[in-house]
Design an enzyme around this catalytic site. Structure first.
Site, short mmCIF file in Angstrom:
data_model
loop_
_atom_site.label_atom_id
_atom_site.label_comp_id
_atom_site.label_asym_id
_atom_site.label_seq_id
_atom_site.Cartn_x
_atom_site.Cartn_y
_atom_site.Cartn_z
N VAL A 59 35.04 35.59 38.61
CA VAL A 59 36.16 34.82 38.02
C VAL A 59 36.78 33.83 39.00
O VAL A 59 37.59 33.00 38.61
CB VAL A 59 37.27 35.75 37.43
N SER A 140 50.61 44.49 36.69
CA SER A 140 50.77 45.80 37.34
C SER A 140 52.26 46.10 37.44
O SER A 140 53.09 45.17 37.41
CB SER A 140 50.18 45.75 38.75
N TYR A 153 49.02 41.71 46.96
CA TYR A 153 48.79 42.27 45.61
C TYR A 153 50.03 42.08 44.75
O TYR A 153 49.96 41.65 43.60
CB TYR A 153 48.44 43.76 45.74
N ALA A 155 52.43 39.86 45.12
CA ALA A 155 52.61 38.44 44.81
C ALA A 155 51.63 38.00 43.72
O ALA A 155 51.99 37.25 42.81
CB ALA A 155 52.41 37.60 46.07
N SER A 156 50.39 38.50 43.80
CA SER A 156 49.39 38.09 42.80
C SER A 156 49.79 38.58 41.42
O SER A 156 49.67 37.85 40.42
CB SER A 156 48.00 38.60 43.18
N LYS A 157 50.29 39.81 41.34
CA LYS A 157 50.61 40.38 40.03
C LYS A 157 51.93 39.82 39.47
O LYS A 157 52.08 39.68 38.25
CB LYS A 157 50.66 41.91 40.13
N ILE A 186 46.59 54.25 37.37
CA ILE A 186 45.65 54.67 36.33
C ILE A 186 44.43 55.29 37.01
O ILE A 186 44.01 54.84 38.09
CB ILE A 186 45.23 53.44 35.46
N1 LIG Z 1 44.10 51.41 38.38
C1 LIG Z 1 45.38 51.15 38.53
O1 LIG Z 1 46.16 52.03 38.93
C2 LIG Z 1 45.96 49.80 38.19
C3 LIG Z 1 47.34 49.68 38.12
C4 LIG Z 1 47.89 48.45 37.79
C5 LIG Z 1 47.07 47.36 37.55
N2 LIG Z 1 45.73 47.51 37.64
C6 LIG Z 1 44.92 46.34 37.38
O2 LIG Z 1 44.03 46.61 36.32
C7 LIG Z 1 42.86 45.82 36.47
C8 LIG Z 1 41.65 46.72 36.40
O3 LIG Z 1 41.71 47.64 37.50
P1 LIG Z 1 40.90 49.01 37.52
O4 LIG Z 1 41.83 50.04 38.02
O5 LIG Z 1 40.17 49.21 36.25
O6 LIG Z 1 39.92 48.70 38.73
P2 LIG Z 1 38.35 48.81 38.88
O7 LIG Z 1 38.09 48.54 40.32
O8 LIG Z 1 37.86 50.07 38.28
O9 LIG Z 1 37.82 47.57 38.00
C9 LIG Z 1 38.06 46.25 38.37
C10 LIG Z 1 36.82 45.45 38.00
O10 LIG Z 1 37.07 44.07 38.33
C11 LIG Z 1 35.87 43.56 38.85
N3 LIG Z 1 36.07 42.37 39.68
C12 LIG Z 1 36.63 42.32 40.92
N4 LIG Z 1 36.57 41.08 41.39
C13 LIG Z 1 35.97 40.32 40.45
C14 LIG Z 1 35.61 38.95 40.36
N5 LIG Z 1 35.85 38.11 41.38
N6 LIG Z 1 35.02 38.51 39.22
C15 LIG Z 1 34.74 39.36 38.21
N7 LIG Z 1 35.05 40.67 38.23
C16 LIG Z 1 35.65 41.15 39.34
C17 LIG Z 1 35.28 44.70 39.68
O11 LIG Z 1 33.90 44.50 39.94
C18 LIG Z 1 35.58 45.89 38.79
O12 LIG Z 1 34.50 46.18 37.92
C19 LIG Z 1 43.01 45.09 37.80
O13 LIG Z 1 43.50 43.79 37.56
C20 LIG Z 1 44.03 45.91 38.53
O14 LIG Z 1 44.74 45.15 39.49
C21 LIG Z 1 45.14 48.69 37.95
#
Ligand SMILES: NC(=O)c1ccc[n+]([C@@H]2O[C@H](COP(=O)([O-])OP(=O)(O)OC[C@H]3O[C@@H](n4cnc5c(N)ncnc54)[C@H](O)[C@@H]3O)[C@@H](O)[C@H]2O)c1
Length: 252
Positions: A59, A140, A153, A155-157, A186
């Site tokens: 992305v 997030s 992180y 700042a990005s969110k 999660i």
């Molecule tokens: N797990 C948590 O506790 C949590 C909490 C708040 C927010 N989030 C957000 O939820 C989203 C999903 O997180 P998750 O926990 O499922 O993590 P995860 O690591 O299981 O999945 C994230 C996916 O994004 C993909 N990815 C990373 N960089 C990429 C890129 N440049 N292009 C395309 N794909 C890319 C990874 O390969 C991975 O498959 C993220 O944006 C994360 O910041 C997660």
């Protein structure tokens, strides 16, 4: 209530965690789902990904993103919704203060989490504007509150929330709704990778659980349920919203 039959939906970060759970949920509600991720290697042996079309896309790369969007439009002649889920966490889960972090870490987290959300939305919006639709951005709890040691992180969110509101206002009369979901911790590989770097992962997990008034981590499917509602016609008057799905984390 959330029948998604006939909707063509694009999901980023689709190979793992919340993105994968979202693909399964949207598919099970009748949508045609096209997912993308950096690497699709883990999916090759997994039958639960049946019926989902997956492409390798970074992305951060506008050309790859545009090619993916063009492919989906060519195949299905429309896009009804986009879920921006691709994301990266800090590479170090030790609490690095801002002056101790590297530009590489900053660029990586802003580049994937914020600029990636912009790049995918920008590429898909012309197709969304044809008949109207929805964008859901996965931010997030860190977009709402701060914790020491995760400034890039956070700042990005927080940036994702600003982008969400801007796009919601811009396209409010054009039929494209834009909303953000703010998950608490999660149960996904992202969190477990972080925990595995701790000296005592079991104790670190218990601490994380106790930060949530519900006393547990969330399940990826619990985020997917909210995303499915937001992309559905049931959420027809919801735009510019920031929805915490966090077991009460940000309520205290
Ligand atoms: N797990 C948590 O506790 C949590 C909490 C708040 C927010 N989030 C957000 O939820 C989203 C999903 O997180 P998750 O926990 O499922 O993590 P995860 O690591 O299981 O999945 C994230 C996916 O994004 C993909 N990815 C990373 N960089 C990429 C890129 N440049 N292009 C395309 N794909 C890319 C990874 O390969 C991975 O498959 C993220 O944006 C994360 O910041 C997660």
């Amino acid at each position: 209530m959330n029948d998604l039959t006939g909707k063509v939906i694009l999901v980023t970060g689709a190979a793992s965690g919340i993105g994968a759970a979202t693909c399964f949920k949207l598919r099970d509600l009748g949508a045609t789902v096209s997912g993308c991720d950096l690497s699709l290697v883990p999916l090759k042996t997994e039958s639960r990904f049946e019926g989902l079309r997956m492409e390798t896309v970074d992305v951060r790369d506008p050309e790859q993103v545009q090619a993916f969007v063009d492919l989906v439009v060519e195949r299905h002649e429309r896009i009804d919704a986009v879920v921006n889920c691709a994301g990266v966490a800090p590479t170090s889960y030790t609490t690095l203060m801002t002056h101790e972090t590297t530009h590489h870490d900053w660029d990586q987290q802003i580049g994937v989490n914020l600029t990636g959300t912009y790049t995918v939305s920008r590429a898909a919006l012309p197709a969304l504007l044809v008949q109207g639709g929805a964008i859901v951005n996965i931010s997030s709890i860190m977009g709402l509150i701060a914790t020491a040691g995760a400034s890039a992180y956070t700042a990005s969110k927080a940036g994702v929330l600003g982008l969400t509101r801007s796009m919601a206002v811009e396209y409010a009369t054009s039929g494209v709704r834009v909303n953000a979901v703010c998950p608490g911790y999660i149960d996904t590989p992202m969190v477990h990778t972080g925990l595995s770097r701790s000296d005592d992962p079991a104790a670190a997990l218990r601490l994380l659980e106790l930060l949530h008034p519900m006393g547990r981590l969330g399940e990826p499917s619990e985020i997917a349920d909210v995303v499915a509602w937001l992309v559905s016609d049931s959420a027809s008057f919801v735009t510019g919203a920031t929805i915490p799905v966090d077991g009460g984390y940000t309520a205290i």
